[in-house]
Design a protein around this motif. Structure first.
Motif, PDB file in Angstrom:
ATOM      1  N   PHE A 174       8.416 -17.213  -7.283  1.00 34.81           N
ATOM      2  CA  PHE A 174       7.251 -18.002  -7.693  1.00 34.81           C
ATOM      3  C   PHE A 174       6.001 -17.436  -7.016  1.00 34.81           C
ATOM      4  CE2 PHE A 174      10.916 -20.874  -7.727  1.00 34.81           C
ATOM      5  CZ  PHE A 174      10.897 -21.321  -9.033  1.00 34.81           C
ATOM      6  N   PRO A 175       5.587 -16.231  -7.379  1.00 29.59           N
ATOM      7  CA  PRO A 175       4.420 -15.642  -6.718  1.00 29.59           C
ATOM      8  C   PRO A 175       3.125 -16.366  -7.121  1.00 29.59           C
ATOM      9  CG  PRO A 175       5.098 -14.277  -8.550  1.00 29.59           C
ATOM     10  CD  PRO A 175       6.135 -15.363  -8.417  1.00 29.59           C
ATOM     11  N   LEU A 176       2.189 -16.391  -6.197  1.00 27.99           N
ATOM     12  CA  LEU A 176       0.895 -17.018  -6.480  1.00 27.99           C
ATOM     13  C   LEU A 176       0.012 -16.134  -7.347  1.00 27.99           C
ATOM     14  CD1 LEU A 176       0.076 -18.472  -2.964  1.00 27.99           C
ATOM     15  CD2 LEU A 176       1.023 -19.673  -4.950  1.00 27.99           C
ATOM     16  N   ASP A 177       0.212 -14.820  -7.216  1.00 24.99           N
ATOM     17  CA  ASP A 177      -0.624 -13.896  -7.972  1.00 24.99           C
ATOM     18  C   ASP A 177       0.112 -12.586  -8.203  1.00 24.99           C
ATOM     19  OD1 ASP A 177      -1.016 -12.153  -5.641  1.00 24.99           O
ATOM     20  OD2 ASP A 177      -2.519 -13.574  -4.952  1.00 24.99           O
ATOM     21  N   GLN A 222       1.663 -23.743  -4.772  1.00 24.15           N
ATOM     22  CA  GLN A 222       1.159 -24.018  -3.424  1.00 24.15           C
ATOM     23  C   GLN A 222       1.527 -25.426  -2.981  1.00 24.15           C
ATOM     24  OE1 GLN A 222      -3.076 -23.114  -3.615  1.00 24.15           O
ATOM     25  NE2 GLN A 222      -2.737 -21.364  -2.271  1.00 24.15           N
ATOM     26  N   ASN A 223       1.415 -26.376  -3.883  1.00 27.09           N
ATOM     27  CA  ASN A 223       1.714 -27.762  -3.544  1.00 27.09           C
ATOM     28  C   ASN A 223       3.192 -27.969  -3.236  1.00 27.09           C
ATOM     29  OD1 ASN A 223       0.821 -30.579  -3.359  1.00 27.09           O
ATOM     30  ND2 ASN A 223       2.137 -30.876  -5.135  1.00 27.09           N
ATOM     31  N   GLN A 224       4.077 -27.337  -3.987  1.00 24.22           N
ATOM     32  CA  GLN A 224       5.506 -27.595  -3.853  1.00 24.22           C
ATOM     33  C   GLN A 224       6.216 -26.631  -2.902  1.00 24.22           C
ATOM     34  OE1 GLN A 224       6.891 -30.303  -5.198  1.00 24.22           O
ATOM     35  NE2 GLN A 224       4.886 -30.815  -5.990  1.00 24.22           N
ATOM     36  N   ILE A 225       5.748 -25.382  -2.840  1.00 22.67           N
ATOM     37  CA  ILE A 225       6.451 -24.353  -2.059  1.00 22.67           C
ATOM     38  C   ILE A 225       5.657 -23.934  -0.829  1.00 22.67           C
ATOM     39  CG2 ILE A 225       7.341 -21.986  -2.145  1.00 22.67           C
ATOM     40  CD1 ILE A 225       8.101 -22.538  -5.047  1.00 22.67           C
ATOM     41  N   GLY A 226       4.342 -23.925  -0.935  1.00 24.82           N
ATOM     42  CA  GLY A 226       3.500 -23.541   0.192  1.00 24.82           C
ATOM     43  C   GLY A 226       2.558 -22.418  -0.176  1.00 24.82           C
ATOM     44  N   SER A 227       1.613 -22.164   0.711  1.00 23.58           N
ATOM     45  CA  SER A 227       0.552 -21.186   0.464  1.00 23.58           C
ATOM     46  C   SER A 227       1.047 -19.764   0.307  1.00 23.58           C
ATOM     47  CB  SER A 227      -0.492 -21.246   1.578  1.00 23.58           C
ATOM     48  OG  SER A 227      -1.150 -22.489   1.516  1.00 23.58           O
ATOM     49  N   GLY A 228       2.227 -19.463   0.789  1.00 23.18           N
ATOM     50  CA  GLY A 228       2.763 -18.107   0.656  1.00 23.18           C
ATOM     51  C   GLY A 228       3.524 -17.874  -0.633  1.00 23.18           C
ATOM     52  N   GLY A 229       3.756 -18.935  -1.376  1.00 25.64           N
ATOM     53  CA  GLY A 229       4.554 -18.786  -2.591  1.00 25.64           C
ATOM     54  C   GLY A 229       5.992 -18.443  -2.252  1.00 25.64           C
ATOM     55  N   VAL A 242      -6.756  -8.989  -9.103  1.00 32.21           N
ATOM     56  CA  VAL A 242      -5.819 -10.039  -8.725  1.00 32.21           C
ATOM     57  C   VAL A 242      -5.715 -10.973  -9.923  1.00 32.21           C
ATOM     58  CG1 VAL A 242      -5.300 -11.926  -7.139  1.00 32.21           C
ATOM     59  CG2 VAL A 242      -6.493  -9.880  -6.296  1.00 32.21           C
ATOM     60  N   PHE A 243      -4.510 -11.109 -10.468  1.00 30.19           N
ATOM     61  CA  PHE A 243      -4.240 -11.999 -11.592  1.00 30.19           C
ATOM     62  C   PHE A 243      -3.520 -13.227 -11.049  1.00 30.19           C
ATOM     63  CE2 PHE A 243      -4.511  -7.745 -13.322  1.00 30.19           C
ATOM     64  CZ  PHE A 243      -5.320  -7.926 -14.430  1.00 30.19           C
ATOM     65  N   MET A 244      -4.078 -14.388 -11.301  1.00 30.95           N
ATOM     66  CA  MET A 244      -3.528 -15.625 -10.760  1.00 30.95           C
ATOM     67  C   MET A 244      -2.402 -16.171 -11.630  1.00 30.95           C
ATOM     68  SD  MET A 244      -5.308 -15.834  -8.065  1.00 30.95           S
ATOM     69  CE  MET A 244      -4.605 -17.360  -7.473  1.00 30.95           C
ATOM     70  N   ASN A 245      -1.329 -16.596 -10.993  1.00 30.63           N
ATOM     71  CA  ASN A 245      -0.263 -17.291 -11.689  1.00 30.63           C
ATOM     72  C   ASN A 245      -0.851 -18.588 -12.237  1.00 30.63           C
ATOM     73  OD1 ASN A 245       1.975 -19.008 -12.283  1.00 30.63           O
ATOM     74  ND2 ASN A 245       3.244 -17.865 -10.847  1.00 30.63           N
ATOM     75  N   PRO A 246      -0.678 -18.890 -13.534  1.00 24.66           N
ATOM     76  CA  PRO A 246      -1.241 -20.129 -14.075  1.00 24.66           C
ATOM     77  C   PRO A 246      -0.760 -21.380 -13.330  1.00 24.66           C
ATOM     78  CG  PRO A 246      -0.510 -18.730 -15.850  1.00 24.66           C
ATOM     79  CD  PRO A 246      -0.025 -18.095 -14.569  1.00 24.66           C
ATOM     80  N   ASN A 247       0.350 -21.274 -12.636  1.00 24.23           N
ATOM     81  CA  ASN A 247       0.898 -22.410 -11.890  1.00 24.23           C
ATOM     82  C   ASN A 247       0.654 -22.317 -10.392  1.00 24.23           C
ATOM     83  OD1 ASN A 247       2.080 -23.809 -14.127  1.00 24.23           O
ATOM     84  ND2 ASN A 247       3.600 -22.178 -14.200  1.00 24.23           N
ATOM     85  N   TYR A 248      -0.328 -21.514  -9.971  1.00 29.36           N
ATOM     86  CA  TYR A 248      -0.495 -21.293  -8.537  1.00 29.36           C
ATOM     87  C   TYR A 248      -0.757 -22.582  -7.764  1.00 29.36           C
ATOM     88  CZ  TYR A 248      -5.654 -21.398  -8.866  1.00 29.36           C
ATOM     89  OH  TYR A 248      -6.950 -21.769  -9.063  1.00 29.36           O
ATOM     90  N   ARG A 249      -1.472 -23.518  -8.335  1.00 25.22           N
ATOM     91  CA  ARG A 249      -1.731 -24.783  -7.622  1.00 25.22           C
ATOM     92  C   ARG A 249      -0.444 -25.583  -7.436  1.00 25.22           C
ATOM     93  NH1 ARG A 249      -7.324 -26.690 -10.562  1.00 25.22           N
ATOM     94  NH2 ARG A 249      -8.584 -24.995  -9.744  1.00 25.22           N
TER      95      ARG A 249
END
Length: 175
Positions: A131-134, A120-127, A110-117
């Protein structure tokens, strides 16, 4: 006008596992996850293996990303049991890293999007599809994934077998 900014390249290809000849003399359980690994241990790598890996990497990566003086750093083998996992980490002080799925039937990176935080803050936990989270590539035995070393990543539990990982150094001069 449409711009895709801040894209992060990943390269996935096939490797002839018969050409990967690496003998590690010792392993131990390391990292928080206690995965059996040869990281930091003495090993023997055939010159043909280095040449083959270099050709694979140079073939997969576009010329504009190949820096001057490409060279290998640490190369190691991790051996996973069904319950093993790998904690989130980066590969510091190098430019590119790779994972070869040597005997793991289906990789679980699992590779994390450098902008995942921020996502999550602006779009939500599902991405969002844009704008995928990972990124969870479907890697299987005989695959190699090459990625920027700065990308946080981890391995989910659920597979047995070994991977060969390594770091690649390149000199970039943009002046």
């Amino acid at each position: 006008m449409h711009y895709d900014m801040w894209a992060i390249p990943f390269f996935i290809g096939k490797v002839d596992l018969d050409k990967i000849k690496i003998t590690h003399k010792a392993t131990e359980k390391i990292w928080l996850s206690e995965v059996e690994s040869s990281f930091g241990k003495e090993h023997d790598i055939e010159p043909e293996t280095f040449e083959y890996l270099q050709s694979i990497i140079l073939d997969l990566m576009p010329q504009d990303l190949i820096g001057q003086n490409p060279r290998f750093g640490e190369i190691w083998r991790n051996t996973y049991t069904q319950k093993d996992w790998q904690d989130i980490h980066i590969h510091p002080n190098c430019q590119w890293s790779f994972i070869i799925y040597e005997s793991v039937p289906q990789g679980k990176p699992v590779f994390m999007n450098p902008n995942y935080r921020l996502i999550q803050n602006q779009i939500g936990s599902g991405g969002h599809p844009r704008f995928p989270l990972d990124f969870r590539p479907e890697c299987k035995k005989g695959d190699i994934v090459i990625f920027p070393s700065m990308i946080k990543h981890f391995v989910m539990p659920g597979n047995e077998g070994s991977t060969v990982s390594g770091n690649i150094y390149m000199d970039y001069n943009f002046s």
